[in-house]
Design an enzyme around this catalytic site. Structure first.
Site, PDB file in Angstrom:
ATOM      1  N   GLY A 223      30.564 -24.783   6.844  1.00 24.92           N
ATOM      2  CA  GLY A 223      30.007 -26.275   6.311  1.00 24.92           C
ATOM      3  C   GLY A 223      30.413 -26.456   4.861  1.00 24.92           C
ATOM      4  CG  HIS A 224      30.699 -29.465   1.592  1.00 21.01           C
ATOM      5  ND1 HIS A 224      31.645 -28.850   0.960  1.00 21.01           N
ATOM      6  CD2 HIS A 224      30.258 -30.708   0.915  1.00 21.01           C
ATOM      7  CE1 HIS A 224      31.689 -29.486  -0.377  1.00 21.01           C
ATOM      8  NE2 HIS A 224      30.875 -30.673  -0.245  1.00 21.01           N
ATOM      9  CB  SER A 225      26.404 -26.098   0.269  1.00 20.25           C
ATOM     10  OG  SER A 225      27.143 -25.197  -0.581  1.00 20.25           O
TER      11      SER A 225
ATOM     12  CB  CYS B 179      15.772 -40.280  11.524  1.00 26.54           C
ATOM     13  SG  CYS B 179      16.894 -39.186  12.293  1.00 26.54           S
TER      14      CYS B 179
ATOM     15  CG  ASP C 145      20.208 -40.514  19.736  1.00 30.09           C
ATOM     16  OD1 ASP C 145      20.897 -41.356  19.363  1.00 30.09           O
ATOM     17  OD2 ASP C 145      20.449 -39.373  19.080  1.00 30.09           O
TER      18      ASP C 145
ATOM     19  CG  ASP D 273      24.129 -38.552  17.053  1.00 32.59           C
ATOM     20  OD1 ASP D 273      23.218 -39.509  17.399  1.00 32.59           O
ATOM     21  OD2 ASP D 273      24.363 -38.520  15.833  1.00 32.59           O
TER      22      ASP D 273
ATOM     23  N   GLY E 118      28.270 -49.782  17.394  1.00 26.91           N
ATOM     24  CA  GLY E 118      27.370 -48.943  16.760  1.00 26.91           C
ATOM     25  C   GLY E 118      26.706 -47.914  17.478  1.00 26.91           C
ATOM     26  CG  ASP E 119      27.655 -45.537  21.907  1.00 28.82           C
ATOM     27  OD1 ASP E 119      26.743 -45.064  21.924  1.00 28.82           O
ATOM     28  OD2 ASP E 119      28.160 -46.011  22.740  1.00 28.82           O
ATOM     29  CG  ASP E 120      23.780 -42.803  20.011  1.00 29.87           C
ATOM     30  OD1 ASP E 120      22.867 -43.112  19.299  1.00 29.87           O
ATOM     31  OD2 ASP E 120      23.621 -43.013  21.413  1.00 29.87           O
TER      32      ASP E 120
END
EC number: 2.7.9.3
Length: 342
Positions: free
Chosen positions: A151-153, A22, A236, A103, A58-60
């Site tokens: 998903g995506h790659s 992060c 968080d 989140d 700007g919440d999670d």
């Protein structure tokens, strides 16, 4: 505690990334300038439901109330991905998944389904390492009771991994970052120091087992305990550090937050990592962002850096007492500064 560096086929994943975890986020001040005014979106339809939590504070995660009135359910939606924070691909996958799921927990929700987000330098790193990353994510999602469905790659020079997660919550029992009230204590459910220890790991190859276990731990139980205790406000602690996320909470809630620096728990080795200079640029940017709004009193520079340390998959910061979590400060009426460190 440290152990010998973990390597898969001699590969150190952290060496393929400019940032790490992060700490590679766009700095909070710059990000706020980019998204300023970009709220609301397309006109609402009856099927879309009401947007309860969007970009404004700007919440999670985003929260949408499903049609059906106050007794209905709300959908919680988030996405989170980042560059390698540790060298071991399986651990990186576990950490990234726990971070993305966090989140949803930080909003008081329960995750239902996730999709993988994977960027991989297929001409540079073996695909069997990517499989290990995905396996780590799958295992942590399974621990959370969350489906993983595709998903995506993309082929990318820098490896990145995370998840887009959809969950559900009671719209009348959310944990929001704009619901803090003066007179309420602040509880922190994981120790700080993940950023500086991860930075030391990247530089030296030392493995910090306590840090890894802290990052892979789900925030599920902490969120449940906060809700059971009647909390309505939480966030968080991730890339913007404790002070950065607390600043956003205090600003959104119209209060001042007081932090007792001596009460904030730290991981073993965190102070030594700061002393030895393993402080990321993201942590220094976090401190620079909150400094104009903070009364640091006599708090020294190392303590300030740890309070601003860019965490990856950190704990919940709850406005309220959470059983088993230390109280690290309190919310007070709005004063000259948004944050006070004593």
């Amino acid at each position: 505690m440290t152990t010998t560096a973990v390597r898969q086929g001699g590969v150190r994943l952290t060496q393929y990334a400019q940032g790490g975890g992060c700490a590679c986020k766009i700095p909070p001040g710059e990000l706020e300038e980019v998204v300023a005014g970009l709220t609301g979106g397309a006109p609402r339809t009856e099927l879309a439901g009401d947007l309860i939590v969007g970009l404004d504070s700007g919440d999670d995660a985003a929260v949408v109330r499903l049609p059906g009135g106050a007794g209905g359910r709300a959908v919680v939606v988030t996405a989170d991905f980042f560059t390698p924070v540790v060298d071991d691909p399986y651990d990186w996958g576990r950490i990234a998944a726990a971070n993305a799921l966090s989140d949803v927990y930080a909003m008081g929700g329960s995750p239902l389904v996730a999709t993988n987000l994977l960027a991989w330098p297929r001409g540079t790193l073996p695909l069997d390492l990517a499989r290990e990353v995905l396996r780590g994510g799958l295992d942590v999602a399974g621990e959370a009771g969350c489906h993983v469905a595709g998903g995506h790659s993309v082929d990318d020079p820098e490896p990145k991994y995370g998840m887009a997660v959809t969950g559900v919550a009671d719209p009348e029992r959310l944990l929001r970052n704009d619901a803090g009230r003066a007179g309420v204590p602040l509880s922190l459910t994981k120790p700080l120091g993940l950023g500086v220890l991860n930075n030391r790991h990247k530089a030296t190859g030392e493995v910090f087992a306590e840090a890894v276990e802290t990052m892979v731990a789900l925030n599920r139980d902490a969120a449940a305990a906060a809700l059971a205790a009647g909390a309505v406000c939480a966030t968080d602690v991730t890339g913007f550090g404790l002070l950065g996320h607390l600043y956003k909470l205090a600003r959104a809630s119209g209060v001042t937050a007081v932090v007792d620096a001596a009460a904030v728990p730290l991981l073993d080795g965190a102070r030594e990592a700061v002393r030895d200079g393993y402080v990321s640029g993201g942590t220094r940017r976090n401190l620079g962002w909150v400094a104009p709004h903070t009364d640091f009193g006599r708090t020294d520079e190392p303590a300030r850096l740890l309070l601003a340390d860019a965490q990856t998959s950190g704990g919940l910061l709850v406005a309220g007492e959470v059983p088993g979590a230390p109280v690290v400060g309190e919310l007070v009426p709005e004063g000259e500064h948004r944050l006070v460190v004593r």
